[in-house]
Design a protein around this motif. Sequence first.
Motif, PDB file in Angstrom:
ATOM      1  N   ALA A 171       0.826  -1.203   0.000  1.00 52.13           N
ATOM      2  CA  ALA A 171       0.000   0.000   0.000  1.00 52.13           C
ATOM      3  C   ALA A 171       0.866   1.261   0.000  1.00 52.13           C
ATOM      4  O   ALA A 171       0.574   2.224  -0.731  1.00 52.13           O
ATOM      5  N   PHE A 172       1.932   1.278   0.791  1.00 54.30           N
ATOM      6  CA  PHE A 172       2.848   2.422   0.779  1.00 54.30           C
ATOM      7  C   PHE A 172       3.490   2.593  -0.589  1.00 54.30           C
ATOM      8  O   PHE A 172       3.650   3.709  -1.082  1.00 54.30           O
ATOM      9  N   PHE A 173       3.873   1.493  -1.206  1.00 55.64           N
ATOM     10  CA  PHE A 173       4.480   1.563  -2.531  1.00 55.64           C
ATOM     11  C   PHE A 173       3.522   2.182  -3.541  1.00 55.64           C
ATOM     12  O   PHE A 173       3.889   3.092  -4.284  1.00 55.64           O
ATOM     13  N   PHE A 174       2.293   1.692  -3.596  1.00 53.94           N
ATOM     14  CA  PHE A 174       1.344   2.214  -4.574  1.00 53.94           C
ATOM     15  C   PHE A 174       0.924   3.639  -4.264  1.00 53.94           C
ATOM     16  O   PHE A 174       0.692   4.432  -5.174  1.00 53.94           O
ATOM     17  N   ASP A 175       0.855   3.997  -2.989  1.00 49.56           N
ATOM     18  CA  ASP A 175       0.549   5.370  -2.633  1.00 49.56           C
ATOM     19  C   ASP A 175       1.672   6.305  -3.065  1.00 49.56           C
ATOM     20  O   ASP A 175       1.430   7.380  -3.620  1.00 49.56           O
ATOM     21  N   THR A 176       2.918   5.900  -2.836  1.00 46.81           N
ATOM     22  CA  THR A 176       4.061   6.699  -3.256  1.00 46.81           C
ATOM     23  C   THR A 176       4.135   6.796  -4.769  1.00 46.81           C
ATOM     24  O   THR A 176       4.411   7.872  -5.321  1.00 46.81           O
ATOM     25  N   LEU A 177       3.891   5.690  -5.452  1.00 45.14           N
ATOM     26  CA  LEU A 177       3.892   5.687  -6.909  1.00 45.14           C
ATOM     27  C   LEU A 177       2.823   6.637  -7.454  1.00 45.14           C
ATOM     28  O   LEU A 177       3.085   7.425  -8.368  1.00 45.14           O
ATOM     29  N   ALA A 178       1.637   6.583  -6.886  1.00 41.72           N
ATOM     30  CA  ALA A 178       0.558   7.448  -7.351  1.00 41.72           C
ATOM     31  C   ALA A 178       0.874   8.922  -7.102  1.00 41.72           C
ATOM     32  O   ALA A 178       0.585   9.782  -7.943  1.00 41.72           O
ATOM     33  N   ALA A 179       1.487   9.225  -5.963  1.00 38.09           N
ATOM     34  CA  ALA A 179       1.806  10.617  -5.649  1.00 38.09           C
ATOM     35  C   ALA A 179       2.955  11.138  -6.508  1.00 38.09           C
ATOM     36  O   ALA A 179       2.883  12.253  -7.038  1.00 38.09           O
ATOM     37  N   ASN A 180       4.004  10.356  -6.653  1.00 38.96           N
ATOM     38  CA  ASN A 180       5.187  10.831  -7.376  1.00 38.96           C
ATOM     39  C   ASN A 180       5.023  10.837  -8.884  1.00 38.96           C
ATOM     40  O   ASN A 180       5.467  11.757  -9.560  1.00 38.96           O
TER      41      ASN A 180
END
Length: 112
Positions: free
Chosen positions: A62-71
Motif C-alpha cells: 500500500a505504501f508503494f502504490f501510494d508513493t507511486l501514485a503521488a510521485n
Amino acid sequence: MTTTTRRAARDPRRLARGFARLATDRATLAVFAVLAAAWAVGFFEVLPKEIWVVDYPALVAAFFFDTLAANEFGVRETSVFYPALAVFGYLQAMAVVAVARGLRRRFVESGE
C-alpha cells in the motif's frame, strides 16, 4: 494419465474457480478481519504499533502504490493508501489461508 485428466489439469478455468472459491471462503474473511483488527488497534494506539508486523506485506504494498501514485501521477496523498491497504490486506489473507491449507494437506492429511 488419460487425455481427460491431462486436459483437466491444464484447464485455466480450474485455476479461476479455485481463486474465486478461496476469495469467497469464510476462512479468508476471518483472516482479513483479524488483519484489519490488528491494523486498527495499532492505528488507534490501543496496542503498540508493533502489532502491525502481521500486516507488513499489505502495508508495504500500500505504501508503494501510494508513493507511486503521488510521485508519478500527482495523486493527492493518502487517497490511494487506504483502498490499496484493503486490497492488499485481502490478498494477504488469501495467501495465508492458501498456505495454511497447503501445510495442513501436506502434514495432517498425509498422516505424518
